[in-house]
Design an enzyme around this catalytic site. Sequence first.
Site, PDB file in Angstrom:
ATOM      1  CD  GLU A  57      -7.082   6.095   5.982  1.00  0.00           C
ATOM      2  OE1 GLU A  57      -6.007   6.665   6.218  1.00  0.00           O
ATOM      3  OE2 GLU A  57      -7.580   6.009   4.836  1.00  0.00           O
ATOM      4  CG  HIS A  96      -8.070   3.276   0.191  1.00  0.00           C
ATOM      5  ND1 HIS A  96      -7.556   2.897  -1.023  1.00  0.00           N
ATOM      6  CD2 HIS A  96      -7.081   3.967   0.827  1.00  0.00           C
ATOM      7  CE1 HIS A  96      -6.307   3.341  -1.125  1.00  0.00           C
ATOM      8  NE2 HIS A  96      -5.995   3.993  -0.027  1.00  0.00           N
ATOM      9  N   GLY A 135      -9.977   7.703  -1.757  1.00  0.00           N
ATOM     10  CA  GLY A 135     -10.634   8.981  -1.545  1.00  0.00           C
ATOM     11  C   GLY A 135     -11.420   8.957  -0.248  1.00  0.00           C
ATOM     12  CG  HIS A 143      -2.039   0.978   1.156  1.00  0.00           C
ATOM     13  ND1 HIS A 143      -3.362   0.599   1.236  1.00  0.00           N
ATOM     14  CD2 HIS A 143      -2.052   2.321   1.015  1.00  0.00           C
ATOM     15  CE1 HIS A 143      -4.129   1.683   1.147  1.00  0.00           C
ATOM     16  NE2 HIS A 143      -3.343   2.739   1.011  1.00  0.00           N
TER      17      HIS A 143
END
Length: 373
Positions: A209, A206, A179, A17
């Site tokens: 997070e 993603h 994003g 990543h």
Amino acid sequence: MTTVRPEILALPKVLLHDHLDGGLRPATVAELAEQTGYDDLPTSDPVELARWFRESADSGSLVRYLETFTQTVGVMQTEEALRRVASECAQDLAADGVVYAEVRYAPEQHLEQGLSLEQVVEAVNAGLREGERLAAEAGHRIRVVALLTAMRHAAKSTEIAELAVRYRDEGVGGFDIAGAEAGFPPTRHLDAFEYLRRENAHFTIHAGEAFGLPSIWEAIQWCGADRLGHGVRIIDDMQEVRGGPLSEVPAPGTLEPGDVQLGRLAAYVRDRRIPLEMAPSSNIQTGAASSIQAHPITLLKRLRFRVTVNTDNRLMSDTSMSKEMQLLVDEAGWGVDDLRWVTINAMKSAFLPFDERLALIDDVIKPGYDRAG
């Protein structure tokens, strides 16, 4: 200031990543701005520029963190710039001991000066090959694979997915979406994920997070992600045996497996060996964790989740794989055996054919750690 010890620098590393537009050399940003006529940099001095990126990214907000990419993307709008940035990326990673890396970028963000999506991909691929060659000449062998990213808030995900499949035999290993998570769930891009599954293509998302468990659940159960980018908030689906949720524990990294009860989603992620692409320094900057000691990665390692260590954005976090490893050793009590385990985890999880993964594990990674004792 983290001082990387030589023995950590020498360890073979695997990076899953890493954002191409988050890893530029500050001097390269300044030089490309001058060459391309980009005049929005806050300063043209490389030292001051490096400080600006770090301080801007240290806000604790993912949204503000993402704003720093306006500057790097702004100077990455020509084939020459893309090739240079990609080449330097491969060389910098190799010099840090990385033997395999997956570097991601969003082709749709590099079209402002008339490039086509195909020209963007081909320029980056050419730069990565050049960087591999120059790194080898310098005595550092590395394999770098590109991941093509679609932006969550845009509408090009299916087009980018098709691009990833078209170039998968030419250095592109898979697909990603990135994003701001809040308000832009991965299910907005189901057409792209369904296409990728039909084409037997790899993808990561993603998730978990800045946003919580719904983001992780959708990425896995609706979209079918092979891996989770970050996934830090998986601890929200765990309880301390004595009663409280782990998100309220001051330092979850200090807990032992017997102190924790998993919820159904967390248990599913562990049972299915779904890799978590964690980046401790970046997660602290975006507010997903409060410190290296308290970062969930240590507890998740003890619970035997398939955790991996990553850089995310080397420029914004002023970091490297060696620095991330050194921080975990210094502040979270990790040893060489822990670093070996997460490195093999990452190689097992790479978007690379099985025999090539196995060869890197047996011929490069294990011997490298054996030499470290």
